[in-house]
Design a protein around this motif. Structure first.
Motif, PDB file in Angstrom:
ATOM      1  N   GLU A  69     104.961 126.074 -30.430  1.00 24.61           N
ATOM      2  CA  GLU A  69     104.078 125.927 -31.582  1.00 24.61           C
ATOM      3  C   GLU A  69     104.891 125.583 -32.815  1.00 24.61           C
ATOM      4  OE1 GLU A  69     101.642 129.368 -32.078  1.00 24.61           O
ATOM      5  OE2 GLU A  69     100.437 128.906 -30.300  1.00 24.61           O
ATOM      6  N   VAL A  70     104.424 124.591 -33.544  1.00 26.61           N
ATOM      7  CA  VAL A  70     105.040 124.193 -34.806  1.00 26.61           C
ATOM      8  C   VAL A  70     104.029 124.520 -35.900  1.00 26.61           C
ATOM      9  CG1 VAL A  70     106.059 122.315 -36.135  1.00 26.61           C
ATOM     10  CG2 VAL A  70     106.328 122.364 -33.649  1.00 26.61           C
ATOM     11  N   ASP A  71     104.348 125.527 -36.726  1.00 22.62           N
ATOM     12  CA  ASP A  71     103.447 126.010 -37.768  1.00 22.62           C
ATOM     13  C   ASP A  71     103.628 125.230 -39.064  1.00 22.62           C
ATOM     14  OD1 ASP A  71     102.613 128.020 -36.061  1.00 22.62           O
ATOM     15  OD2 ASP A  71     104.144 129.417 -36.767  1.00 22.62           O
ATOM     16  N   ARG A  72     102.614 125.343 -39.918  1.00 22.19           N
ATOM     17  CA  ARG A  72     102.614 124.766 -41.268  1.00 22.19           C
ATOM     18  C   ARG A  72     102.938 123.276 -41.280  1.00 22.19           C
ATOM     19  NH1 ARG A  72     105.207 129.370 -45.174  1.00 22.19           N
ATOM     20  NH2 ARG A  72     103.696 130.967 -44.653  1.00 22.19           N
ATOM     21  N   MET A  73     102.252 122.570 -40.447  1.00 23.11           N
ATOM     22  CA  MET A  73     102.448 121.127 -40.353  1.00 23.11           C
ATOM     23  C   MET A  73     101.282 120.431 -41.068  1.00 23.11           C
ATOM     24  SD  MET A  73     102.920 119.045 -36.834  1.00 23.11           S
ATOM     25  CE  MET A  73     104.627 118.627 -36.787  1.00 23.11           C
ATOM     26  N   ALA A  74     101.555 119.311 -41.696  1.00 23.79           N
ATOM     27  CA  ALA A  74     100.497 118.534 -42.346  1.00 23.79           C
ATOM     28  C   ALA A  74      99.576 117.960 -41.269  1.00 23.79           C
ATOM     29  CB  ALA A  74     101.097 117.407 -43.173  1.00 23.79           C
TER      30      ALA A  74
END
Length: 96
Positions: A69-74
């Motif tokens: 999971e890659v959080d805080r992505m546009a």
């Protein structure tokens, strides 16, 4: 980790975590100066999902049970990465 050519799509999330989509694989790069790099073949990707609208989470499920999971992505970056993965899988005939 050696890069071959330019990525098709890429995006950045929290903690300078970068995800890059190449024609045959995904790369997850994190850490200071990118010292943590993980490469996953497109054949191993089971599902890609996006949660949220403003600071969204891109989740990539891999067939060995891992979930990255890659959080805080546009949102536009997450959508671009998801569509690039799906397009590459369709082109290779790997997508149901």
């Amino acid at each position: 980790m050696e890069q071959q050519g330019r990525p098709i799509a890429q995006g950045t999330g929290r903690g300078n975590t970068v995800i890059r989509v190449y024609p045959d694989r995904l790369e997850f790069v994190s850490g200071w100066q990118g010292q943590n790099a993980t490469s996953v073949g497109l054949k191993q990707v089971v599902e890609v999902t996006i949660r949220g609208v403003v600071n969204c989470t891109l989740a990539v499920e891999i067939n060995d049970g891992r979930r990255v999971e890659v959080d805080r992505m546009a949102l536009p970056d997450a959508r671009r990465i998801k569509s690039a993965i799906e397009r590459q899988k369709e082109t290779a005939g790997l997508y149901e």
